[in-house]
Scaffold this motif. Structure first.
Motif, PDB file in Angstrom:
ATOM      1  N   GLU A 121       3.477  -1.229 -12.971  1.00  0.00           N
ATOM      2  CA  GLU A 121       4.353  -2.418 -12.942  1.00  0.00           C
ATOM      3  C   GLU A 121       4.738  -2.783 -11.508  1.00  0.00           C
ATOM      4  O   GLU A 121       4.858  -3.963 -11.165  1.00  0.00           O
ATOM      5  CB  GLU A 121       5.622  -2.165 -13.775  1.00  0.00           C
ATOM      6  N   ASP A 122       4.950  -1.757 -10.646  1.00  0.00           N
ATOM      7  CA  ASP A 122       5.339  -2.043  -9.256  1.00  0.00           C
ATOM      8  C   ASP A 122       4.203  -2.705  -8.473  1.00  0.00           C
ATOM      9  O   ASP A 122       4.449  -3.466  -7.541  1.00  0.00           O
ATOM     10  CB  ASP A 122       5.786  -0.751  -8.539  1.00  0.00           C
ATOM     11  N   VAL A 123       2.956  -2.389  -8.846  1.00  0.00           N
ATOM     12  CA  VAL A 123       1.821  -3.050  -8.168  1.00  0.00           C
ATOM     13  C   VAL A 123       1.822  -4.524  -8.573  1.00  0.00           C
ATOM     14  O   VAL A 123       1.648  -5.416  -7.735  1.00  0.00           O
ATOM     15  CB  VAL A 123       0.464  -2.400  -8.551  1.00  0.00           C
ATOM     16  N   LEU A 147      -2.285   0.584  -2.696  1.00  0.00           N
ATOM     17  CA  LEU A 147      -2.532   1.522  -3.807  1.00  0.00           C
ATOM     18  C   LEU A 147      -2.340   2.970  -3.374  1.00  0.00           C
ATOM     19  O   LEU A 147      -1.915   3.808  -4.165  1.00  0.00           O
ATOM     20  CB  LEU A 147      -3.959   1.358  -4.343  1.00  0.00           C
ATOM     21  N   SER A 148      -2.657   3.265  -2.101  1.00  0.00           N
ATOM     22  CA  SER A 148      -2.532   4.657  -1.637  1.00  0.00           C
ATOM     23  C   SER A 148      -1.097   5.146  -1.817  1.00  0.00           C
ATOM     24  O   SER A 148      -0.854   6.333  -2.031  1.00  0.00           O
ATOM     25  CB  SER A 148      -2.961   4.782  -0.174  1.00  0.00           C
ATOM     26  N   GLY A 149      -0.143   4.205  -1.764  1.00  0.00           N
ATOM     27  CA  GLY A 149       1.260   4.569  -1.932  1.00  0.00           C
ATOM     28  C   GLY A 149       1.554   5.087  -3.345  1.00  0.00           C
ATOM     29  O   GLY A 149       2.516   5.831  -3.552  1.00  0.00           O
ATOM     30  N   PHE A 150       0.703   4.687  -4.292  1.00  0.00           N
ATOM     31  CA  PHE A 150       0.917   5.119  -5.678  1.00  0.00           C
ATOM     32  C   PHE A 150       0.187   6.434  -5.969  1.00  0.00           C
ATOM     33  O   PHE A 150       0.364   7.020  -7.024  1.00  0.00           O
ATOM     34  CB  PHE A 150       0.454   4.021  -6.647  1.00  0.00           C
ATOM     35  N   TYR A 151      -0.651   6.832  -5.042  1.00  0.00           N
ATOM     36  CA  TYR A 151      -1.407   8.085  -5.214  1.00  0.00           C
ATOM     37  C   TYR A 151      -1.266   8.926  -3.946  1.00  0.00           C
ATOM     38  O   TYR A 151      -2.220   9.024  -3.150  1.00  0.00           O
ATOM     39  CB  TYR A 151      -2.893   7.790  -5.492  1.00  0.00           C
TER      40      TYR A 151
END
Ligand code: CMC
Length: 438
Positions: A121-123, A147-151
């Motif tokens: 949802e944040d993306v 995206l790297s921030g989510f992984y």
């Protein structure tokens, strides 16, 4: 890991009467090179090769191209066979993992792609802060970097093989969803969640067009055409964007950031951006009423900055094998969908005129992959400014394969070319009040 195939021969180079010898390298297909890694140490010289036209920057076992014969193979398999018999997901596995998958491996890989298709949802919220007019390639590279921030584990340079493969599956799946959402946002439509019963390409068409162009969504021909285009774009050895991914990755940058850099490199009109330029060129010829010969004349005038987009290639000096496959597919689709597109007629005439023109003949300029791909994207309902994003979705497995190969190569060295300095000799600092402006 690729092995250096030592030819057992030495190549001799003479500098001011002194002779030095360097090992020859021969690739599995007989490509010959001189290993100059000791050149500077032995001779104090470096090489000068603008555009790297004669420079082999790595050993690679991913893709083979013979530009004189028009041959392209991924992991040894001819592109024509993959185009006819494979799917994009299977070809991605081939490129990233080095071999065609078994049924079980393919199911596991597909399952991973299905799992990773939805966006956090944040993306999704990030989209709301991006101006509607932003070029889709800018949004794509930014979103991939975010995206790297989510992984967070993807940022660890010591990631193991399994973690890298996870990042690869996340990227291949999410880039497709992001691309579809970039389009939905540009037309002011709400996002459509992925449907995990659909194949990779059908799911993309579903997320793009549900509620808009139903005709293409689960149409077998459309899905087949999309698979074909993505397979044909999946890798092309050391092109500008793959080299960018390798160079950026050589500083131990994570996979997401390296791919974001590759997306930016692809954007340019001389590389992946050419497909958008081709479509705009064909439309301009169509609407301006200017003849094809006029356009060719303008593109071939001495010192002209204009290019015939979709023509020419650094490596191919004959017809690009991908262009051949796409041209045939264009005819099939036009017939299947009953489309009457005047742009195909213009493209065919333009190609015929260029292939008879002395300028193009002497420079060995032939249609490349981008010349006909736009016509297919147009038939599928994909807008022109999304064409390069489609190229990026296709090229993703190739970039990932190159990043992995670069990372596994020993000795692992950061990419760092040298230069020949041509600026001023030592000049002293002059205080501003004493500067004369000369
Ligand atoms: N239209 C007109 N002239 C051309 C073209 C063209 N499409 N391509 C090359 N030339 C001429 C160029 O002006 C030069 O002429 P001269 O010898 O008189 O100076 C000569 O051919 C050699 O060109 P170059 O730019 O030195 O060749 P390159 O190998 O550095 O560039 C290229 C390769 C693909 C960038 C170039 O052919 C080009 O700009 N093509 C149009 C853009 C395009 O279609 N790009 C997509 C490439 S395929 C997808 C991908 O993998 O990126």
């Amino acid at each position: 890991m690729a092995e250096i195939l030592a030819a057992g021969e030495k190549v001799k180079i003479k500098f001011s009467e002194k002779e030095f010898s360097f090992p020859a390298i021969i690739g599995t297909e007989g490509e010959r090179a001189v290993d100059i890694s000791e050149l500077r140490a032995q001779t104090s010289h470096i090489t000068y090769d603008p555009g790297y036209a004669n420079t082999g920057a790595c050993l690679s076992s991913i893709t083979f191209i013979d530009g004189e014969k028009g041959i392209l193979r991924y992991r040894g398999i001819p592109i024509e066979q993959l185009a006819e018999r494979s799917t994009f997901v299977e070809t991605s596995h081939l490129l990233i993992h080095g071999k065609l998958p078994t049924q079980k491996e393919l199911s596991q890989f597909s399952q991973k792609l299905t799992e990773h298709a939805p966006l956090h949802e944040d993306v999704k919220k990030i989209f709301s802060g991006i101006p509607k007019e932003t070029h889709p390639m800018a949004t794509l590279s930014g979103m991939v970097s975010f995206l790297s921030g989510f992984y967070p584990t993807s940022l660890d340079p010591k990631q193991d093989e399994a973690q890298i493969n996870e990042s690869a599956a996340q990227l291949i799946s999410k880039v497709r969803t992001i691309a579809a959402y970039i389009y939905r946002k540009s037309v002011g439509e709400s996002f459509v969640p992925p449907n995990d019963t659909y194949s990779y390409c059908a799911n993309f068409l579903h997320m793009m067009f549900s509620g808009r162009k139903e005709k293409y969504i689960l149409n077998e021909e459309a899905v087949k055409a999309l698979n074909l285009l993505l397979i044909l774009h999946a890798d092309h050895e050391q092109n500008c964007s793959a080299s960018t991914v390798r160079l950026v990755g050589s500083s131990r940058t994570n996979l997401f950031a390296s791919i974001a850099a590759g997306i930016c490199a692809l954007w340019g009109p001389l590389h992946g951006g050419a497909n958008q330029e081709v479509m705009e060129m064909l439309e301009q010829i169509h609407t301006s009423g200017k003849g094809i010969e006029d356009y060719i004349r303008m593109a071939t005038e001495p010192k002209s900055q204009l290019r015939l987009f979709g023509f020419g290639h650094r490596v191919y000096k004959t017809y690009d094998p991908r262009a051949k496959v796409i041209k045939d597919a264009c005819y099939r689709l036009i017939e299947k969908f009953g489309v009457n597109d005047p742009l195909l007629e213009i493209a065919l005439k333009l190609e015929r005129a260029a292939l008879k023109n002395e300028f193009f003949i002497t420079r060995h300029l032939y249609p490349n992959v981008d010349f006909y791909s736009g016509i297919i994207y147009k038939i599928l309902g994909i807008p022109t400014n999304m064409f390069t994003v489609m190229f990026a979705i296709g090229r993703l497995p190739g970039w990932i394969a190159h990043w992995k190969e670069m990372r596994d190569f020993k000795p692992a060295r950061i990419g760092r070319p040298r230069q020949i300095y041509t600026g001023r000799l030592k000049t002293d600092y002059v205080p501003i009040e004493a500067r004369t402006g000369t």
